[in-house]
Design a protein around this motif. Structure first.
Motif, PDB file in Angstrom:
ATOM      1  N   ASP A  70      50.800  19.525  28.489  1.00 33.01           N
ATOM      2  CA  ASP A  70      52.182  19.284  28.066  1.00 33.01           C
ATOM      3  C   ASP A  70      52.294  18.209  26.989  1.00 33.01           C
ATOM      4  OD1 ASP A  70      52.863  21.172  29.887  1.00 33.01           O
ATOM      5  OD2 ASP A  70      53.722  19.805  31.354  1.00 33.01           O
ATOM      6  N   ARG A  71      51.705  17.031  27.249  1.00 31.12           N
ATOM      7  CA  ARG A  71      51.905  15.921  26.319  1.00 31.12           C
ATOM      8  C   ARG A  71      51.151  16.132  25.010  1.00 31.12           C
ATOM      9  NH1 ARG A  71      50.707  10.241  28.606  1.00 31.12           N
ATOM     10  NH2 ARG A  71      51.544   9.742  26.532  1.00 31.12           N
ATOM     11  N   VAL A  72      49.890  16.533  25.072  1.00 30.08           N
ATOM     12  CA  VAL A  72      49.076  16.756  23.868  1.00 30.08           C
ATOM     13  C   VAL A  72      48.415  18.131  23.990  1.00 30.08           C
ATOM     14  CG1 VAL A  72      47.373  15.748  22.305  1.00 30.08           C
ATOM     15  CG2 VAL A  72      48.601  14.269  23.882  1.00 30.08           C
ATOM     16  N   PRO A  73      49.172  19.196  23.729  1.00 27.88           N
ATOM     17  CA  PRO A  73      48.666  20.550  23.981  1.00 27.88           C
ATOM     18  C   PRO A  73      47.446  20.923  23.152  1.00 27.88           C
ATOM     19  CG  PRO A  73      50.746  20.599  22.767  1.00 27.88           C
ATOM     20  CD  PRO A  73      50.558  19.202  23.235  1.00 27.88           C
ATOM     21  N   ALA A  74      47.174  20.204  22.065  1.00 26.71           N
ATOM     22  CA  ALA A  74      45.974  20.513  21.283  1.00 26.71           C
ATOM     23  C   ALA A  74      44.716  20.365  22.129  1.00 26.71           C
ATOM     24  CB  ALA A  74      45.899  19.602  20.058  1.00 26.71           C
ATOM     25  N   LEU A  75      44.732  19.432  23.083  1.00 24.71           N
ATOM     26  CA  LEU A  75      43.576  19.264  23.969  1.00 24.71           C
ATOM     27  C   LEU A  75      43.432  20.450  24.913  1.00 24.71           C
ATOM     28  CD1 LEU A  75      43.840  15.473  24.894  1.00 24.71           C
ATOM     29  CD2 LEU A  75      42.236  16.545  23.309  1.00 24.71           C
ATOM     30  N   GLY A  76      44.553  20.913  25.464  1.00 24.61           N
ATOM     31  CA  GLY A  76      44.495  22.080  26.346  1.00 24.61           C
ATOM     32  C   GLY A  76      43.999  23.314  25.614  1.00 24.61           C
ATOM     33  N   GLU A  77      44.434  23.493  24.375  1.00 24.66           N
ATOM     34  CA  GLU A  77      43.970  24.636  23.591  1.00 24.66           C
ATOM     35  C   GLU A  77      42.477  24.525  23.304  1.00 24.66           C
ATOM     36  OE1 GLU A  77      46.448  24.452  20.195  1.00 24.66           O
ATOM     37  OE2 GLU A  77      48.281  25.017  21.264  1.00 24.66           O
ATOM     38  N   ALA A  78      42.007  23.308  23.032  1.00 25.49           N
ATOM     39  CA  ALA A  78      40.580  23.124  22.775  1.00 25.49           C
ATOM     40  C   ALA A  78      39.753  23.412  24.021  1.00 25.49           C
ATOM     41  CB  ALA A  78      40.319  21.703  22.281  1.00 25.49           C
ATOM     42  N   ALA A 117      46.198  17.114  33.829  1.00 29.77           N
ATOM     43  CA  ALA A 117      46.789  18.403  33.477  1.00 29.77           C
ATOM     44  C   ALA A 117      48.063  18.217  32.667  1.00 29.77           C
ATOM     45  CB  ALA A 117      47.073  19.212  34.744  1.00 29.77           C
ATOM     46  N   ASP A 118      48.907  17.269  33.086  1.00 31.99           N
ATOM     47  CA  ASP A 118      50.136  17.001  32.340  1.00 31.99           C
ATOM     48  C   ASP A 118      49.816  16.531  30.927  1.00 31.99           C
ATOM     49  OD1 ASP A 118      53.144  16.335  32.235  1.00 31.99           O
ATOM     50  OD2 ASP A 118      52.220  14.409  31.757  1.00 31.99           O
ATOM     51  N   PHE A 119      48.759  15.717  30.782  1.00 33.16           N
ATOM     52  CA  PHE A 119      48.405  15.166  29.475  1.00 33.16           C
ATOM     53  C   PHE A 119      47.909  16.257  28.531  1.00 33.16           C
ATOM     54  CE2 PHE A 119      45.316  13.031  26.626  1.00 33.16           C
ATOM     55  CZ  PHE A 119      46.158  12.097  26.036  1.00 33.16           C
ATOM     56  N   VAL A 120      46.964  17.087  29.000  1.00 39.15           N
ATOM     57  CA  VAL A 120      46.334  18.048  28.086  1.00 39.15           C
ATOM     58  C   VAL A 120      47.144  19.331  27.909  1.00 39.15           C
ATOM     59  CG1 VAL A 120      44.063  17.136  28.701  1.00 39.15           C
ATOM     60  CG2 VAL A 120      44.907  19.181  29.848  1.00 39.15           C
TER      61      VAL A 120
END
Length: 640
Positions: free
Chosen positions: A110-118, A105-108
């Motif tokens: 906060d660290r690389v929000p493009a993954l969370g958006e995808a 969760a921290d990675f997608v």
């Protein structure tokens, strides 16, 4: 490597314009599955996957917020040490599981929000996001963002193992020093483990082995198993390759064949199997390494039983589609005496694929060991230097990564000649622009001069002599050696969506059946593994090839997949740790105020016990100093 570039639904996708979230959930809830046509059932499946991906993103956000929340307040506490325990207690997970999901969760997010958006849009599933996380471990935020920027647009059309290899390829190009250090650290921890399965059988596994030695060991085992199966077939015993590999593997290690050469080992296991193996000799239990996996995750599709399709079916097992006649004889094979060599050669196939610029030391782009996966530039150069007995193929491609010329050369003179490798291939990819530039000032190196001479001759070939355009084999059932080499170089793996079976284990399939007039030429052939070849003839799959190397594949539901073969993929220039990256890539990362005495994570995102203890000690000291001064000392001057 072939990748799905586009999937389309003939007649339109009724879910395509619906945004993942409450809107798509309502539309999916109203679907009556039994009323859907094949095309719309497939579209419904893809829409349901998008909604699940969105829901997974919501769960990760909820998990992160809950682990950072505190009672009776909306404030959030960034405590990476104990935060996952909240998820473990609330969701019934182990602490390990909770920590893994919290770090994801921290990675997608906060660290690389493009993954969370995808994920929130439904494009990326959680498991693929986790592959990004594990494959980029040790890179800093900017480097991770660069890798994601390049690979994320491709992720939807790549299977898990293909995605992992592509991420690692780009990550190794972004930070070659990180890649070399990561490999060295892993190899330093090499080990062998044994685990008893619930059945009582035992898994004996090597971990973190050097890639060059591991590939040679695997190929040696494959060669022995293939030879042994041929002997057993001659006496009427049908035993699967998976079982034979396992039996050879054990006998070569248990000491019973100590000092024996390959032929003695084959004789011993042949006698043992013929006397009665402990399992049904006619049944191959398969498993993760059956008939040669194409990566750590094992094969992506089982080999089906023998049998031809309606008119252009796959050849039987004893026919090698890559050996198509006298044109492809091997001068190193056994001589007139007919005796097999004492040391078996590795089976045909590509041992290494790397870029010419890397071979020449102009960059540190990663190479690929097709049997295993990617590797560092240094390791690739080492493998190349050890394959002096192999055939070297230079794949010249244009700016779109499309194969234009295939040059067959001898190895450079400095390479070590090992007869085990005489049937292997080293593939060197080179952009035509690089060779054109070298032609302007011919190098003094004899091997490079020979390469450029071969390139010049290939450019001057008339169309009917160039394998990409020749029609010489048009009416033949099987392609000649030159055309077969071209197809294997262009279609490195099976062209079916999601399959990663290597070209050496594929059939040269006529896109339009040969019996129906399909031509045996570059724009009429493609590599299909036995399973997908049978699916084409018996499973309702339809293939078209509008231009060489570009396939339009229609599955049984009527859904259309557009696939294109590429001999290489673009790679970024190295990005040093700490390099500034475009703000848009990291714009959503929350700014967390952290005093100088707070614990700081390592580059991998972990907090060491020493850093946490030191931070706690400094916090206590600061709190003590923040209290009121002792009575009577308010007006005293400091003692200095």
């Amino acid at each position: 490597m072939a990748a799905v570039l586009l999937t389309e639904t003939p007649g339109g996708d009724p879910f395509a314009g619906v945004t993942a979230g409450p809107e798509l959930a309502a539309v999916l809830a109203a679907v009556v599955p039994t009323e859907l046509s094949g095309q719309h059932a497939a579209a419904w499946m893809r829409a349901a996957a998008r909604q699940r991906n969105h829901d997974d993103a919501v769960l990760l956000r909820a998990l992160q917020e809950a682990c950072r929340a505190r009672a009776d307040t909306a404030e959030r506490v960034h405590d990476g040490q104990f935060a996952p325990a909240v998820a473990a207690a609330g969701l019934g997970w182990s602490e390990t599981m909770a920590s893994t999901r919290f770090m994801l969760a921290d990675f997608v997010l906060d660290r690389v929000p493009a993954l969370g958006e995808a994920m929130a849009s439904g494009y990326l599933e959680e498991r693929k996001a986790a592959i990004f996380h594990s494959a980029t471990e040790g890179l800093d935020d900017g480097q991770c963002a660069r890798v994601v920027e390049i690979v994320l647009p491709e992720a939807g059309g790549l299977a898990y193992q293909a995605l992992r290899l592509r991420i690692l390829e780009v990550a190794r190009a972004v930070d070659p020093e990180w890649a070399a250090a990561r490999l060295a650290a892993a190899v330093a921890a090499a080990r062998v483990s044994a685990r008893t399965a619930p059945s009582g059988a035992v898994d004996l596994t090597g971990h973190d082995l050097p890639p060059d030695l591991a590939q040679d060991a695997k190929l040696h085992l494959d060669a022995l198993a293939v030879e042994l199966r041929a002997r057993l077939a001659f006496v009427g015993s049908d035993v699967g390759l998976g079982f034979l590999r396992a039996r050879l593997f054990l006998r070569l290690l248990d000491g019973s064949l100590a000092g024996a050469d390959d032929q003695a080992a084959l004789d011993a296991v042949f006698t043992e199997v013929c006397s009665g193996p402990p399992t049904d000799p006619g049944r191959d239990p398969g498993g993760p390494d059956d008939d040669g996996p194409d990566g750590p995750d094992g094969p992506d599709g089982p080999d089906g039983p023998d049998g031809k399709g309606p008119d252009d079916g796959p050849p039987p097992d004893d026919t090698d589609p890559h050996d198509s006649g006298a044109e492809d004889t091997d001068p190193h094979d056994t001589g007139a005496d007919g005796l097999a060599p004492a040391v078996l050669a590795h089976p045909r196939g590509v041992a290494l694929r790397m870029r010419l610029s890397t071979l020449l030391g102009l960059d540190e782009h990663p190479g690929e060991l097709p049997e295993l996966g990617g590797t560092t530039a240094g390791a690739a150069r080492g493998v190349a230097a050890a394959h002096g007995a192999a055939s070297w193929h230079v794949l010249v491609h244009d700016e779109h990564d499309t194969l234009r010329h295939l040059l067959v050369l001898r190895a450079p003179p400095h390479c070590t000649r090992n007869e085990r490798h005489r049937r292997r291939i080293v593939e060197i990819t080179a952009p035509a622009a690089l060779l054109d530039a070298l032609l302007e000032e011919p190098p003094a190196d004899p091997w490079l001069a020979g390469l450029l001479a071969a390139y010049r001759r290939s450019c001057d070939l008339p169309p009917d002599q160039h394998p990409a355009t020749t029609t010489r084999d048009r009416d033949r059932r099987l392609p000649g050696a030159a055309l077969a080499r071209w197809i294997d170089a262009r279609d490195e793996r099976c062209i079916a969506p999601g399959c990663r079976r290597l070209a050496a284990r594929c059939d040269h399939d006529h896109t339009l059946d040969h019996a129906f007039g399909g031509p045996t030429q570059a724009d009429g052939l493609g590599n299909l593994c036995r399973h997908d070849h049978r699916a084409k003839h018996e499973g309702g799959w339809h293939y078209e090839q509008p231009e060489p190397g570009r396939f339009v594949i229609t599955d049984p539901t009527g859904t259309v997949h557009h696939v294109r073969s590429r001999v290489t993929h673009p790679l970024p220039a190295p990005l040093a740790p700490g390099t500034q990256v475009p703000p848009a890539l990291l714009a959503r990362r929350p700014a967390v105020e952290r005093p100088d005495y707070a614990a700081r994570p390592t580059r991998d995102g972990y907090y060491t016990p020493a850093s946490l203890a030191t931070a706690a000690h400094l916090t206590r000291r600061l709190a003590a100093r923040a209290g009121p001064p002792p009575p009577g000392d308010e007006d005293d001057d400091p003692p200095f």
